[in-house]
Enzyme design. Structure first.
Site, PDB file in Angstrom:
ATOM      1  N   LYS A   1     -47.247  33.839  85.061  1.00 15.97           N
ATOM      2  CA  LYS A   1     -46.129  34.766  85.270  1.00 15.97           C
ATOM      3  C   LYS A   1     -46.237  35.950  84.309  1.00 15.97           C
ATOM      4  CE  LYS A   1     -41.040  34.762  85.404  1.00 15.97           C
ATOM      5  NZ  LYS A   1     -39.831  33.921  85.271  1.00 15.97           N
TER       6      LYS A   1
ATOM      7  N   SER B   1     -36.841  33.828  89.081  1.00 19.73           N
ATOM      8  CA  SER B   1     -37.618  35.027  88.848  1.00 19.73           C
ATOM      9  C   SER B   1     -39.130  34.781  88.885  1.00 19.73           C
ATOM     10  CB  SER B   1     -37.258  35.611  87.465  1.00 19.73           C
ATOM     11  OG  SER B   1     -37.526  34.673  86.428  1.00 19.73           O
TER      12      SER B   1
ATOM     13  N   SER C   1     -35.205  29.512  87.710  1.00 21.27           N
ATOM     14  CA  SER C   1     -36.333  30.372  88.060  1.00 21.27           C
ATOM     15  C   SER C   1     -37.636  29.657  88.341  1.00 21.27           C
ATOM     16  CB  SER C   1     -36.555  31.406  86.947  1.00 21.27           C
ATOM     17  OG  SER C   1     -35.474  32.296  86.892  1.00 21.27           O
TER      18      SER C   1
END
Length: 463
Positions: free
Chosen positions: A84, A153, A177
């Protein structure tokens, strides 16, 4: 053997590791297969913020040379992993989903990246994150239906695994997330116990909540990756210095007794889609005596306000520099959140931390009787549209309490899209949770096979 419609990119990590160890394939071949899949699919999915083919293949060549040298190799040697884009990488940009960090090149890699490389992993690229790991979506679409959100996210990490671009990926969770996008995209998502993995070198939002999590296609693969990156570090005072968790070994073991589950509707139950409620009632029925309903006190409904207080106050502090550098380049939603965070009184913040501690202690009592709590991972299927990342409410209480959680792609919604079954375990008992999750997957697979055989027998063998 691979099917005619498969490539190495379609294989789970443990299977790839076995092939690599036996020299049935090579690290460059595995990397090339994943890169080819990215080239073919990412134009429409948009999972990656950055990937450089030459850099990836160079890492794979190094992994192959280590294997051929005969020296000891790490548990992920030659296995591609995506990261990420809020996690620092010194050899790749880390832009955190905001134009304010465009072109940012960290001086040092995050702890989890260093551990990945020590384990021999090939870092295949940086995956798209919502703006500064909050709510405003990036470019990623759900591989199951590109008109729907992949969640957030950690949107790119979930989508990359779901689209078979990479077998493993790392994300972060401050509310929902990891678990929510894993549910929406139909993969395994694992958020370990708070403190199991160091967050040094990762964008902080709210340190009492921030947790590193992983995405995989199987429970075993999630355990493999978590084993490789677990561990404390002085730069993260919340991280735990302890012996290696040995999650894969535990996950692969047979439970000493059949697990017992508590079916928890949770404070978010009223938000669940009707089909989600029906699916979980049916699941509880299939488990029979192994699953008992457990009601939570109404006071647990305070979890949403409590997490919001801790999260937004933390964001107001940790993201202040972005407002100062260029507030006009932040989304309206993020600016509003930061303004709300600045208004949180110190007394309210401390009270929220106290509530969090009390809730975690109270929930711990449930694990004297049950191996895992079972509840939805999300309200339902991934919603249509790309303007929102979906509702994280079914993750809030467990994130707030710092408990390990895993979501399994076991149910389908009315449009044939995945709905995750979330299991929650006792803090620090991550291996036991994954072992219980694996037992559940096997139990339901055997149940389906038995019912199919019975149906065929009733119909005279006709499908």
């Amino acid at each position: 053997m691979l099917r005619a419609d498969q490539t190495l990119a379609d294989l789970p990590a443990l299977m790839l590791r076995g092939r690599l160890e036996k020299a049935e394939t090579s690290a460059p071949e595995v990397a090339a297969a994943c890169l080819d899949r990215i080239a073919a699919e990412d134009g429409t999915v948009g999972a990656f913020a950055f990937s450089d083919r030459a850099h990836v293949l160079a890492q794979a060549e190094e992994a192959e040379a280590r294997r051929k040298s005969g020296r000891p190799i790490g548990p992920l040697n030659g296995i591609p992993v995506a990261i990420k884009d809020v996690i620092d990488t010194e050899d790749m940009p880390t832009e955190r989903g905001t134009p304010l960090d465009a072109g940012r090149k960290p001086r040092h890699s995050a702890s989890v990246v260093n551990r990945l490389k020590a384990a021999g992993a090939v870092v295949i690229g940086k995956t798209v994150t919502a703006e500064l790991a909050f709510l405003t979506p990036g470019k990623t679409r759900n591989p199951r239906d590109k008109n729907r959100t992949p969640g957030g996210s950690s949107s790119g990490s979930a989508a990359a695994v779901a689209a078979n671009m990479v077998p493993l990926a790392i994300g972060t969770q401050t509310n929902g997330s990891v678990i929510r996008p894993a549910s929406f995209c139909g993969v395994v998502g694992f958020k370990p116990s708070f403190g199991l993995i160091s967050r040094t070198g990762i964008l902080p939002l709210a340190p009492p909540l921030d947790t590193v999590g992983v995405f995989a296609r199987t429970i075993e693969d999630a355990a493999l990756l978590t084993d490789a990156i677990a561990g404390g570090e002085e730069g993260d005072p919340d991280s735990t210095f302890a012996a290696a968790p040995r999650l894969l070994e535990t996950a692969l073991s047979k439970p000493p007794v059949k697990p017992d589950f508590a079916f928890v509707r949770s404070p978010a139950w009223d938000k669940a889609a009707a089909e989600t409620k029906e699916g979980f009632e049916e699941l509880a029925g299939v488990l029979g005596e192994r699953c008992k309903a457990m009601d939570l006190p109404e006071t647990y409904g305070e979890c949403f306000k409590t997490l919001r207080t801790i999260m937004l106050a933390g964001m107001a502090h940790n993201l202040k520099r972005y407002e100062e550098r260029g507030a006009e380049q932040l989304s309206p939603g993020l600016r509003e959140a930061l303004a709300e965070g600045r208004s949180v009184a110190a007394a309210d913040y401390l009270a929220a931390l106290d509530w969090r501690t009390a809730a975690a202690a109270s929930l711990d009592q449930a694990f004297e009787r049950y191996d895992a709590l079972i509840t939805p991972a999300a309200v339902g299927e991934a919603p249509l549209g790309l303007q929102s990342t979906g509702d994280p409410s079914f993750c809030t209480l467990w994130t707030l309490a710092g408990l390990p959680a895993v979501t399994l792609p076991l149910l389908e919604g009315p449009n044939g899209l995945p709905v995750g079954v979330q299991l929650i375990g006792r803090h620090g008992y991550d291996g036991r949770l994954l072992r219980t999750a694996r037992w559940l997957m096997d139990f339901l697979a055997n149940h389906d096979r038995t019912n199919t055989a019975a149906d065929l027998a009733t119909s005279g063998g006709r499908p």
